[in-house]
Design a protein around this motif. Sequence first.
Motif, PDB file in Angstrom:
ATOM      1  N   ARG A 406       0.817  -1.219   0.000  1.00 27.41           N
ATOM      2  CA  ARG A 406       0.000   0.000   0.000  1.00 27.41           C
ATOM      3  C   ARG A 406       0.845   1.261   0.000  1.00 27.41           C
ATOM      4  N   ALA A 407       2.105   1.141   0.445  1.00 26.53           N
ATOM      5  CA  ALA A 407       2.969   2.322   0.548  1.00 26.53           C
ATOM      6  C   ALA A 407       3.373   2.874  -0.808  1.00 26.53           C
ATOM      7  N   GLY A 408       3.296   2.069  -1.866  1.00 25.17           N
ATOM      8  CA  GLY A 408       3.686   2.538  -3.196  1.00 25.17           C
ATOM      9  C   GLY A 408       5.191   2.692  -3.307  1.00 25.17           C
ATOM     10  N   ASN A 409       5.658   3.780  -3.897  1.00 29.64           N
ATOM     11  CA  ASN A 409       7.099   4.014  -4.050  1.00 29.64           C
ATOM     12  C   ASN A 409       7.740   4.212  -2.680  1.00 29.64           C
ATOM     13  N   THR A 410       8.724   3.399  -2.389  1.00 30.73           N
ATOM     14  CA  THR A 410       9.377   3.413  -1.076  1.00 30.73           C
ATOM     15  C   THR A 410      10.888   3.458  -1.250  1.00 30.73           C
ATOM     16  N   LYS A 411      11.547   4.343  -0.533  1.00 33.95           N
ATOM     17  CA  LYS A 411      13.003   4.439  -0.598  1.00 33.95           C
ATOM     18  C   LYS A 411      13.622   3.347   0.280  1.00 33.95           C
ATOM     19  N   ALA A 412      14.702   2.759  -0.221  1.00 31.49           N
ATOM     20  CA  ALA A 412      15.375   1.683   0.505  1.00 31.49           C
ATOM     21  C   ALA A 412      16.862   1.733   0.195  1.00 31.49           C
ATOM     22  N   ILE A 413      17.631   1.020   0.990  1.00 33.14           N
ATOM     23  CA  ILE A 413      19.081   0.888   0.779  1.00 33.14           C
ATOM     24  C   ILE A 413      19.387  -0.592   0.627  1.00 33.14           C
ATOM     25  N   VAL A 414      20.104  -0.934  -0.428  1.00 30.19           N
ATOM     26  CA  VAL A 414      20.454  -2.333  -0.686  1.00 30.19           C
ATOM     27  C   VAL A 414      21.576  -2.735   0.265  1.00 30.19           C
ATOM     28  N   ASP A 415      21.259  -3.609   1.194  1.00 30.01           N
ATOM     29  CA  ASP A 415      22.236  -4.016   2.210  1.00 30.01           C
ATOM     30  C   ASP A 415      23.101  -5.183   1.736  1.00 30.01           C
ATOM     31  N   TYR A 416      22.552  -6.073   0.913  1.00 33.02           N
ATOM     32  CA  TYR A 416      23.304  -7.250   0.471  1.00 33.02           C
ATOM     33  C   TYR A 416      22.737  -7.723  -0.865  1.00 33.02           C
ATOM     34  N   VAL A 417      23.604  -8.311  -1.694  1.00 31.77           N
ATOM     35  CA  VAL A 417      23.198  -8.846  -2.994  1.00 31.77           C
ATOM     36  C   VAL A 417      23.390 -10.355  -2.974  1.00 31.77           C
ATOM     37  N   PHE A 418      22.296 -11.107  -3.068  1.00 32.43           N
ATOM     38  CA  PHE A 418      22.377 -12.570  -3.122  1.00 32.43           C
ATOM     39  C   PHE A 418      22.685 -13.044  -4.538  1.00 32.43           C
ATOM     40  N   ASN A 419      21.974 -12.500  -5.495  1.00 35.28           N
ATOM     41  CA  ASN A 419      22.286 -12.736  -6.905  1.00 35.28           C
ATOM     42  C   ASN A 419      21.843 -11.499  -7.673  1.00 35.28           C
ATOM     43  N   GLY A 420      21.834 -11.584  -8.990  1.00 33.61           N
ATOM     44  CA  GLY A 420      21.558 -10.389  -9.768  1.00 33.61           C
ATOM     45  C   GLY A 420      20.210  -9.764  -9.524  1.00 33.61           C
ATOM     46  N   SER A 421      19.229 -10.543  -9.052  1.00 33.50           N
ATOM     47  CA  SER A 421      17.873 -10.012  -8.896  1.00 33.50           C
ATOM     48  C   SER A 421      17.289 -10.198  -7.506  1.00 33.50           C
ATOM     49  N   ARG A 422      18.099 -10.638  -6.563  1.00 30.64           N
ATOM     50  CA  ARG A 422      17.588 -10.876  -5.210  1.00 30.64           C
ATOM     51  C   ARG A 422      18.482 -10.177  -4.200  1.00 30.64           C
ATOM     52  N   PHE A 423      17.854  -9.396  -3.303  1.00 33.11           N
ATOM     53  CA  PHE A 423      18.623  -8.534  -2.411  1.00 33.11           C
ATOM     54  C   PHE A 423      18.052  -8.557  -0.990  1.00 33.11           C
ATOM     55  N   LYS A 424      18.860  -8.050  -0.081  1.00 30.29           N
ATOM     56  CA  LYS A 424      18.387  -7.728   1.263  1.00 30.29           C
ATOM     57  C   LYS A 424      18.367  -6.208   1.353  1.00 30.29           C
ATOM     58  N   LEU A 425      17.217  -5.647   1.691  1.00 31.14           N
ATOM     59  CA  LEU A 425      17.046  -4.205   1.707  1.00 31.14           C
ATOM     60  C   LEU A 425      16.785  -3.699   3.116  1.00 31.14           C
ATOM     61  N   PHE A 426      17.259  -2.472   3.367  1.00 21.99           N
ATOM     62  CA  PHE A 426      16.898  -1.756   4.595  1.00 21.99           C
ATOM     63  C   PHE A 426      15.982  -0.603   4.193  1.00 21.99           C
TER      64      PHE A 426
END
Length: 811
Positions: A406-426
């Motif tokens: 429901r939040a729509g566009n949300t700012k985040a910081i990429v904390d870790y990259v598992f592969n090219g399309s999967r991440f851990k975000l803060f």
Amino acid sequence: MPDPSDKTKQWNLSVESVRRGFCIPKVAYKEAVSNRAGVHSDKPLVRKLMNAGDEFEAMTLVNKSKRVCTGGTVKCVIEYVFDGSRFRCLVTDPELESQGLIYGSFTLILAGVSCPRVGNPRLNPPTPSEPFAEAARDFVELRLLQRELEVTLHGCDKSGVCLVGTVHHPRGNISAEILKNGLGRISDWTVRMMSPGEVPPLRIAENAAKRATLGVFESYKPPVLTGASEFMGTVIEVTSGDTLMILPNGETYDAESKLKKISLASLRAPRAGNERTGKPDEPFSAECKERLRAMTIGKSVKVNVNYEREIPMGPNQTEKRQFGTISTKQKADIGEVLISEGLANTQRHRDDDEKSARYDELVAAESVATAAKKKGVHSTAEYKKKTVNDLTDPKKAKTYAGTLQRAGNTKAIVDYVFNGSRFKLFIPSENCYVAFALSNVRCPQPSPSAGAASRGKAKPAEPFGDASKCHSRLSVLQRQVEIVCTGVTLGGVMTGDLYVGQGAQRRDYCIELVASGLATVDQRKIDYGEAPKVLIDSQTAAQENKLGIWSIAQVKKDEPAAAKVFDKADSKIAEIQISEIRSGNHFFFRVNGDESAKVIDDSMKIFTDTNGTNAAPCEVKVGKVVAALFDDGASNSWYRAKVLEKTDKGKVRVLFIDHGNEAVVSPASHLRPLDMSLGTDQIPAVAKEGKLVFSKVRPIEEDDGIDAARMFQGMAWGKDLKARLHGEAEGQVLVTLYEADTDSPSINEKLVSEGLARIGKRYEVYDIVNRMGNSDSLGKLAKDLEAAQNSARKSRKGMWVYGEIPEEDED
């Protein structure tokens, strides 16, 4: 007293000596007594010596000298020289007489310098002098001994007895002269007490002695670096509050070995903890790392390498790491910024250690930050660690998914990259970590990490998997991005779109990966018409240009490795009853009116009446059909059972072949041989194993799997059902079930419409349709199930409640 240099006047030495009380002739003696001179004074000059630490506190002298003495310096006589940097001093400053500190005796440590120690021959055994110790003492004695000089006191040592200070010689700085001649080294702990402006001359003098290899530096060699002492590069990752991974200019980032790990020289950041060992984070470790990330990530930096060290990385393992000064266009020294903001400290070096070229500036910045005592590691307030919600847990992720969608566009910081399309975000606005995967695309699997390989959980790398991951690390790791969440997987992974850059530079990262040939569009989304046209066009362009993945021959993942075996048969209608339910689409059934069922039921009743319920020795072999005792709620009876496996506790698992249920029984009390006339070669198994055709459900251990089984049970258990039997596949009859007539919606369709089952992949559906004897009914069923699934997906029912199901969550 007459001036001896004035030859126009004559004067008598004897008279003057008597007059001043140094001799006692009769006339002069009387004159001295009358004038109360010398020893005839009312207050004879008698020194009362006091020792620091006994008669007065050393810090008292420091404080009084700064407050009372002119210029903040105190007059002292150097009475004894222990070695080149330690003296015995006597206070002779009259300004301190009123403070009761005149003739105070103390040991002075020369600020900024550490000289070799002189040995002690009186000890047993005697201790020898260190090299150049005698030369350093002689050098200082010749210039300071028995002289009254001005001394600036800076503080005390740890004992609180010895004072640290600077001696002001009329000819210059004695500390600089000692260093320039190679008779000592700069002392890190005492130089911190000095004013920052007094330190540069000492550094210049020491460096000159090092270049000339004088004195204690006779064997000095400049630090040998394994690489360039200066280079430019781009910061790829900030691993801690003082360590960065940098890609040098001119290098292509296609492997982790291309990155250089650089730690900030002469700086110590608060250490991060270790969850596995239970070690907590040091205060401000997260804040220091975040500040370093904000200043450097993705930016071009200049690195001046000052020295290298062997860093222990585990048992019998070390890593050679470079330490240097890092600067950006806006910041001349990143380390100095961290120290001045109270997020790090300067490293305490040994006197012979290599240091940062800007070490004095770092110490000065720390002094200012320490004096403020209001921020960072120097704050006197209690540190309160910021708690971040971890939503990578599947249950928490599913609960919170609706809020992010429901939040729509949300700012985040990429904390870790598992592969090219999967991440851990803060996500700062929500103060949480989430696992996030790009929807509509799939990236190849990269090489496994060392930890995964050691645990035996490594998946084999796929072509361009490492290139895809490197591209994501280069483009989005630790950068601020914008996400739009569209769903969540059953594994708790948020799915959606990710945008990189701001303003005119803002771009869809999915398109970037696909257009570069580092990702493919999800084939299911293409089949369902849900993939955006721009993604499909980007993939087509990458295929035509043979970029990345498309530069090599492709093996379609959706093609089965080997065709399943199907028994062709004309579709037929039968009336059945369910005898056992294993899951939402797996069951056993009996065909109503089957004579074999009545024969075997009657035969086993006779077998029970004849043999009773006592077990008998029999051959227990996997696959053998025996008689097994089972309590049906009324009484114990014998039923035909097939031995499936032997357990580790001496029991066996059996399948009751005429009903479909399983049980674990003891051979000694629950098994006996079966009469030959009751074997499966005489009377085939009555219960048939069935599966709802085209349908897939979640495992029974999961919530959706249980719900599917319960719904199936509610519609089918204890009822006479209509079944369209399409044929067999791998020993299972593929079935379409109806509660009423075959024109009504099937149970298969009802499960799918409620989101508790889903249709298989398209190639699986086509394969079954093509291999069955009569495909008309199957073709219609496939269309009905697809329509029901689309409806469930749009309504977010059952397994679709959190959005699309990604490939890794499929059975």
